[in-house]
Design a protein around this motif. Structure first.
Motif, PDB file in Angstrom:
ATOM      1  N   VAL A   1      14.946   0.195 -17.567  1.00  0.00           N
ATOM      2  CA  VAL A   1      14.652   0.392 -18.992  1.00  0.00           C
ATOM      3  C   VAL A   1      13.247  -0.186 -19.226  1.00  0.00           C
ATOM      4  N   PRO A   2      12.303   0.623 -19.722  1.00  0.00           N
ATOM      5  CA  PRO A   2      10.951   0.089 -19.937  1.00  0.00           C
ATOM      6  C   PRO A   2      10.971  -1.086 -20.932  1.00  0.00           C
ATOM      7  N   PRO A   3      10.069  -2.042 -20.781  1.00  0.00           N
ATOM      8  CA  PRO A   3      10.068  -3.201 -21.672  1.00  0.00           C
ATOM      9  C   PRO A   3       9.959  -2.773 -23.135  1.00  0.00           C
ATOM     10  N   GLY A   4      10.818  -3.344 -23.958  1.00  0.00           N
ATOM     11  CA  GLY A   4      10.772  -3.045 -25.385  1.00  0.00           C
ATOM     12  C   GLY A   4      11.481  -1.759 -25.754  1.00  0.00           C
TER      13      GLY A   4
ATOM     14  N   PRO B   1      17.006   4.181 -20.964  1.00  0.00           N
ATOM     15  CA  PRO B   1      16.677   4.041 -19.544  1.00  0.00           C
ATOM     16  C   PRO B   1      15.774   5.179 -19.080  1.00  0.00           C
ATOM     17  N   CYS B   2      14.843   4.871 -18.193  1.00  0.00           N
ATOM     18  CA  CYS B   2      13.991   5.931 -17.653  1.00  0.00           C
ATOM     19  C   CYS B   2      14.393   6.235 -16.211  1.00  0.00           C
ATOM     20  N   LEU B   3      15.311   5.421 -15.669  1.00  0.00           N
ATOM     21  CA  LEU B   3      15.906   5.709 -14.358  1.00  0.00           C
ATOM     22  C   LEU B   3      17.382   5.409 -14.480  1.00  0.00           C
TER      23      LEU B   3
ATOM     24  N   GLY C   1       8.645  14.290  -7.703  1.00  0.00           N
ATOM     25  CA  GLY C   1       9.263  14.686  -8.968  1.00  0.00           C
ATOM     26  C   GLY C   1       8.163  15.018  -9.954  1.00  0.00           C
ATOM     27  N   GLN C   2       8.549  15.727 -11.003  1.00  0.00           N
ATOM     28  CA  GLN C   2       7.537  16.128 -11.966  1.00  0.00           C
ATOM     29  C   GLN C   2       7.034  14.934 -12.761  1.00  0.00           C
ATOM     30  N   SER C   3       6.056  15.215 -13.603  1.00  0.00           N
ATOM     31  CA  SER C   3       5.516  14.157 -14.456  1.00  0.00           C
ATOM     32  C   SER C   3       6.638  13.584 -15.319  1.00  0.00           C
ATOM     33  N   ALA C   4       6.613  12.294 -15.490  1.00  0.00           N
ATOM     34  CA  ALA C   4       7.600  11.571 -16.315  1.00  0.00           C
ATOM     35  C   ALA C   4       9.008  11.592 -15.734  1.00  0.00           C
ATOM     36  N   SER C   5       9.125  11.901 -14.431  1.00  0.00           N
ATOM     37  CA  SER C   5      10.465  11.910 -13.825  1.00  0.00           C
ATOM     38  C   SER C   5      10.932  10.503 -13.474  1.00  0.00           C
ATOM     39  N   GLY C   6       9.986   9.534 -13.467  1.00  0.00           N
ATOM     40  CA  GLY C   6      10.394   8.141 -13.231  1.00  0.00           C
ATOM     41  C   GLY C   6       9.830   7.534 -11.952  1.00  0.00           C
ATOM     42  N   LYS C   7       8.836   8.196 -11.338  1.00  0.00           N
ATOM     43  CA  LYS C   7       8.299   7.701 -10.058  1.00  0.00           C
ATOM     44  C   LYS C   7       7.632   6.332 -10.236  1.00  0.00           C
ATOM     45  N   SER C   8       6.741   6.252 -11.227  1.00  0.00           N
ATOM     46  CA  SER C   8       6.034   4.973 -11.427  1.00  0.00           C
ATOM     47  C   SER C   8       7.010   3.881 -11.839  1.00  0.00           C
ATOM     48  N   SER C   9       8.031   4.265 -12.612  1.00  0.00           N
ATOM     49  CA  SER C   9       9.013   3.256 -13.035  1.00  0.00           C
ATOM     50  C   SER C   9       9.719   2.683 -11.816  1.00  0.00           C
ATOM     51  N   LEU C  10      10.053   3.563 -10.857  1.00  0.00           N
ATOM     52  CA  LEU C  10      10.717   3.099  -9.642  1.00  0.00           C
ATOM     53  C   LEU C  10       9.779   2.175  -8.856  1.00  0.00           C
ATOM     54  N   ALA C  11       8.501   2.556  -8.794  1.00  0.00           N
ATOM     55  CA  ALA C  11       7.525   1.712  -8.079  1.00  0.00           C
ATOM     56  C   ALA C  11       7.481   0.325  -8.713  1.00  0.00           C
ATOM     57  N   ARG C  12       7.500   0.265 -10.046  1.00  0.00           N
ATOM     58  CA  ARG C  12       7.430  -1.035 -10.744  1.00  0.00           C
ATOM     59  C   ARG C  12       8.675  -1.875 -10.463  1.00  0.00           C
ATOM     60  N   LEU C  13       9.818  -1.189 -10.373  1.00  0.00           N
ATOM     61  CA  LEU C  13      11.048  -1.944 -10.075  1.00  0.00           C
ATOM     62  C   LEU C  13      10.978  -2.575  -8.696  1.00  0.00           C
TER      63      LEU C  13
ATOM     64  N   PRO D   1      -0.894   0.253  -7.689  1.00  0.00           N
ATOM     65  CA  PRO D   1      -0.465   0.956  -8.908  1.00  0.00           C
ATOM     66  C   PRO D   1      -1.200   2.283  -9.073  1.00  0.00           C
ATOM     67  N   GLN D   2      -0.680   3.075  -9.996  1.00  0.00           N
ATOM     68  CA  GLN D   2      -1.258   4.404 -10.199  1.00  0.00           C
ATOM     69  C   GLN D   2      -2.713   4.293 -10.674  1.00  0.00           C
ATOM     70  N   ASN D   3      -2.961   3.378 -11.611  1.00  0.00           N
ATOM     71  CA  ASN D   3      -4.332   3.171 -12.076  1.00  0.00           C
ATOM     72  C   ASN D   3      -4.801   1.807 -11.589  1.00  0.00           C
TER      73      ASN D   3
ATOM     74  N   ASP E   1       1.674   4.120  -5.442  1.00  0.00           N
ATOM     75  CA  ASP E   1       1.938   5.029  -6.563  1.00  0.00           C
ATOM     76  C   ASP E   1       0.781   6.018  -6.673  1.00  0.00           C
ATOM     77  N   GLU E   2       1.041   7.229  -6.299  1.00  0.00           N
ATOM     78  CA  GLU E   2       0.022   8.294  -6.273  1.00  0.00           C
ATOM     79  C   GLU E   2      -1.229   7.789  -5.556  1.00  0.00           C
ATOM     80  N   PRO E   3      -1.102   7.419  -4.285  1.00  0.00           N
ATOM     81  CA  PRO E   3      -2.237   6.745  -3.635  1.00  0.00           C
ATOM     82  C   PRO E   3      -3.419   7.655  -3.354  1.00  0.00           C
TER      83      PRO E   3
ATOM     84  N   ALA F   1       4.551  10.465  -4.867  1.00  0.00           N
ATOM     85  CA  ALA F   1       3.538  11.490  -4.583  1.00  0.00           C
ATOM     86  C   ALA F   1       3.663  12.708  -5.476  1.00  0.00           C
ATOM     87  N   HIS F   2       2.506  13.265  -5.765  1.00  0.00           N
ATOM     88  CA  HIS F   2       2.444  14.539  -6.457  1.00  0.00           C
ATOM     89  C   HIS F   2       2.044  15.628  -5.474  1.00  0.00           C
ATOM     90  N   ARG F   3       1.088  15.214  -4.588  1.00  0.00           N
ATOM     91  CA  ARG F   3       0.524  16.197  -3.666  1.00  0.00           C
ATOM     92  C   ARG F   3       1.275  16.213  -2.336  1.00  0.00           C
TER      93      ARG F   3
HETATM   94  N1  LIG Z   1       5.971   1.063 -20.643  1.00  0.00           N
HETATM   95  C1  LIG Z   1       6.771   2.052 -21.018  1.00  0.00           C
HETATM   96  N2  LIG Z   1       7.356   2.027 -22.226  1.00  0.00           N
HETATM   97  C2  LIG Z   1       8.170   3.035 -22.622  1.00  0.00           C
HETATM   98  N3  LIG Z   1       8.441   4.098 -21.867  1.00  0.00           N
HETATM   99  C3  LIG Z   1       7.902   4.176 -20.649  1.00  0.00           C
HETATM  100  C4  LIG Z   1       7.026   3.167 -20.160  1.00  0.00           C
HETATM  101  N4  LIG Z   1       6.641   3.517 -18.923  1.00  0.00           N
HETATM  102  C5  LIG Z   1       7.244   4.700 -18.654  1.00  0.00           C
HETATM  103  N5  LIG Z   1       8.001   5.098 -19.687  1.00  0.00           N
HETATM  104  C6  LIG Z   1       8.802   6.316 -19.780  1.00  0.00           C
HETATM  105  O1  LIG Z   1       9.557   6.444 -18.604  1.00  0.00           O
HETATM  106  C7  LIG Z   1       9.594   7.789 -18.165  1.00  0.00           C
HETATM  107  C8  LIG Z   1       9.139   7.843 -16.718  1.00  0.00           C
HETATM  108  O2  LIG Z   1       7.781   7.521 -16.652  1.00  0.00           O
HETATM  109  P1  LIG Z   1       7.036   7.279 -15.267  1.00  0.00           P
HETATM  110  O3  LIG Z   1       5.673   6.785 -15.551  1.00  0.00           O
HETATM  111  O4  LIG Z   1       7.907   6.487 -14.390  1.00  0.00           O
HETATM  112  O5  LIG Z   1       6.957   8.784 -14.707  1.00  0.00           O
HETATM  113  P2  LIG Z   1       6.180   9.349 -13.464  1.00  0.00           P
HETATM  114  O6  LIG Z   1       7.153  10.208 -12.730  1.00  0.00           O
HETATM  115  O7  LIG Z   1       5.500   8.288 -12.704  1.00  0.00           O
HETATM  116  O8  LIG Z   1       5.118  10.279 -14.182  1.00  0.00           O
HETATM  117  P3  LIG Z   1       3.637  10.716 -13.686  1.00  0.00           P
HETATM  118  O9  LIG Z   1       3.818  11.565 -12.493  1.00  0.00           O
HETATM  119  O10 LIG Z   1       3.136  11.487 -14.855  1.00  0.00           O
HETATM  120  O11 LIG Z   1       2.910   9.458 -13.424  1.00  0.00           O
HETATM  121  C9  LIG Z   1       8.700   8.569 -19.103  1.00  0.00           C
HETATM  122  O12 LIG Z   1       9.521   9.255 -20.026  1.00  0.00           O
HETATM  123  C10 LIG Z   1       7.886   7.531 -19.813  1.00  0.00           C
HETATM  124  O13 LIG Z   1       7.648   7.926 -21.148  1.00  0.00           O
END
Ligand SMILES: Nc1ncnc2c1ncn2[C@@H]1O[C@H](COP(=O)(O)OP(=O)(O)OP(=O)(O)O)[C@@H](O)[C@H]1O
Length: 579
Positions: free
Chosen positions: A343-346, A350-352, A369-381, A416-418, A497-499, A529-531
């Protein structure tokens, strides 16, 4: 200081830290007793000079009294100086005792929208409290209990003088309360508005390229100016109001001291009071009212400190103390996720949800996975940046929260991604800002990341100072230095994350070589990965869709299934069906 009970746990921590200086507060209390007793030397001297020396015309008595009062005042000065020094050290101790805790709490809550939007800055709040300790405001607090004693002494001279003193004391207390009520909103509003403006200004500076490149300068300036004007107006209102009450209380105290003298003179004329008592009463009143007047003068700091106390208790409550952990042996590089949710902070959504996979030592997992599928969230976990909301995430059999955060950070290399760098040398950045970077490890990490040559080409090599946006470095170069930073110290698990988002062919080849080397050393790698080139070195693949694991297995099996899926979808579309 009024304390709020809204954040009991955070408050308890602050109080516990304050209690550690209990004995020093005790010392200041005792010093204050003597300082205030010695303050009576002045009025007593007056009394003696007027009533004894002038009537006896004895120069010897005057000399003896003067020497005595000199000694007493010297002692008072010494004690007053000492108690100020003690309180300043109490403040420094309070700050030193909490700075690491507050710093970590700020990091923990940095991404929480509530704290970000309120621009809560714990370190500034801590400094505010330290300043309060070192300010005369707190000393005034120790002197305040003496005001009634001085007033009672004036009653002894003459009840009428006593009543006048009491009435002026009550008036000043009422003035303090009115001051508090009328300036609170403006003072706090001004602080908040200033913090928001500074935050916005810092953001503009960071995004200078975007602001200039998109022709946003005028609009951004107007926004900043309107925020800044608001902060300024509130701050002027607050200082006007505080200044008004400070001047009013000062002139009132001076007037009432004269009025006291006048009333004393009247009583002396009537033969109800001695000349000495007339002067002594007036001085005593000044002493009684001085701490109250000081409190009014220092009101902005007192108000700021109250807000700081509240903010800090909220911050500490939001980031509870990490429990002491038994140090575990270095784990094997096995990552296992079971039913993992994030669950993202605040946020509450859940995003995963329910994600499961295993990465064995020597393996690389690709997460697609596509954009916003949760890849970066998993990396942060996995990097321990976000806490696990539900399920389990284990490294070498132990859940991540069983490791000390700093130790875990050494086991994990996270790109990280950025990537943002610190305003320091490239070597310091690669060494994760260590005070004394291990040069051999820095060069080894840079070589593994394929960044050694590009660093040597910089104006000052490894000692080139970069800015958070990279300075003279290109996007791809920043990413490679970020990879070197992730590889510093030979981590067990590498999370990328998207290296290769900003890498050219050479950069991608170095990246794949680094991944292969990790695998050959029985370490594990997780790549978001995207590519397709990003998953070339992966053994297994996890497909995420809207935060759910859609597929997990050997890379080629998953790819085949994905292609089959796509073909089925295309066929279904061609037949006019719905995907
Ligand atoms: N800090 C945050 N606060 C609230 N929601 C978030 C936060 N970070 C991510 N999310 C939400 O979690 C979901 C997954 O985001 P995430 O960044 O993990 O996707 P992603 O697969 O890495 O996307 P991309 O390929 O575009 O980077 C999205 O719906 C996003 O809006």
């Amino acid at each position: 200081m009024q304390e709020t009970n809204i954040y009991p746990k955070g408050l308890a921590e602050l109080r516990a830290m304050r209690r550690q200086s209990r004995h020093l507060f005790g010392a200041v209390f005792v010093f204050s007793i003597f300082v205030n007793l010695l303050m009576l030397a002045g009025p007593l001297y007056m009394l003696q000079v007027y009533d004894r020396v002038l009537s006896s015309r004895s120069v010897e008595t005057l000399t003896a009294l003067t020497l005595l009062v000199l000694g007493l005042f010297a002692m008072m000065g010494l004690l007053d100086w000492a108690r100020g020094r003690v309180l300043a050290r109490v403040g420094a101790r309070f700050q030193a005792g909490l700075d690491q805790r507050v710093f970590y709490a700020m990091l923990d809550t940095a991404k929480h929208p509530h704290f970000r939007d309120k621009s809560i800055n714990g370190m500034n709040d801590l400094t505010t409290l330290q300043m309060l300790y070192a300010s005369p405001a707190l000393l005034a607090l120790f002197d305040m209990p003496w005001a009634p004693i001085f007033i009672a002494a004036i009653f002894v001279f003459h009840p009428l003088l006593g009543w006048l003193a009491l009435a002026s004391g009550v008036f000043l207390v009422i003035l303090t309360l009115v001051n508090q009520r009328n300036t609170r909103e403006n003072t706090l509003g001004a602080q908040q508005a200033r913090a928001t403006t500074d935050h916005f200004a810092a953001q503009i500076r960071e995004e200078a390229d975007t602001v200039t490149g998109l022709g946003m300068r005028g609009d951004v300036l107007r926004r900043w100016k309107s925020q800044s004007d608001d902060a300024m107006a509130r701050s002027i209102n607050a200082s006007d109001a505080t200044g008004f009450y400070a001047s009013l209380s000062k002139s009132f105290r001076m007037f009432v001291q004269s009025a006291m003298l006048g009333l004393g003179a009247l009583l002396t004329l009537r033969g109800e009071l001695s000349g000495g008592a007339m002067i002594a009463g007036s001085i005593m009143l000044g002493r009684a009212l001085a701490p109250i007047e000081m409190g009014i003068g220092q009101w902005p700091l007192i108000q700021k400190s109250r807000a700081a106390w509240r903010n800090l208790s909220e911050l500490l409550q939001a980031a509870p103390l990490e429990p002491a952990r038994v140090s575990l042996p270095v784990p094997e590089a096995r990552i296992e996720a079971q039913n993992l949710s994030a669950v993202p902070p605040g946020s509450r959504t859940p995003c995963l949800r329910g994600v499961g996979f295993v990465v064995e030592p020597g393996q690389a997992l690709g997460v697609i996975g596509q954009s916003a599928s949760g890849k970066s969230s998993l990396a942060r976990l996995i990097a321990g940046v976000w806490p696990v909301a539900a399920g389990h995430l284990r490294l070498g059999g132990a859940t991540l929260d069983q490791y000390d955060a700093d130790v875990l950070g050494q086991y994990i290399g996270y790109l990280p991604q950025n990537v943002t760098l610190f305003g320091a040398t490239i070597a310091e950045n690669i060494a994760r800002m260590a005070e004394t970077p291990d040069e051999a490890k820095v060069v080894a990490a840079a070589k593994r990341a394929g960044a050694h040559e590009l660093i040597l080409e910089q104006s000052d090599g490894y000692n080139t100072v970069v800015t958070p946006q990279g300075g003279a470095l290109s996007g791809g170069q920043i990413q490679r230095i970020g990879l070197a930073r992730a590889l510093y110290g030979n981590p067990l698990v590498l999370i990328l994350d998207e290296p290769n988002s900003a890498l050219d062919a050479v950069g991608s080849a170095s990246l794949n070589a680094a991944i292969r080397q990790m695998k050959s050393e029985n370490k594990s790698v997780i790549i978001m990965a995207h590519r397709p080139s990003g998953i070339a070195a992966c053994d297994t693949l996890l497909v995420l869709e809207n935060g759910i694991a859609k597929m997990f297995g050997p890379r080629d099996d998953v790819l085949k299934a994905q292609v089959k899926n796509t073909e089925q979808i295309q066929q279904s579309l061609a037949e006019g069906g719905r995907p």
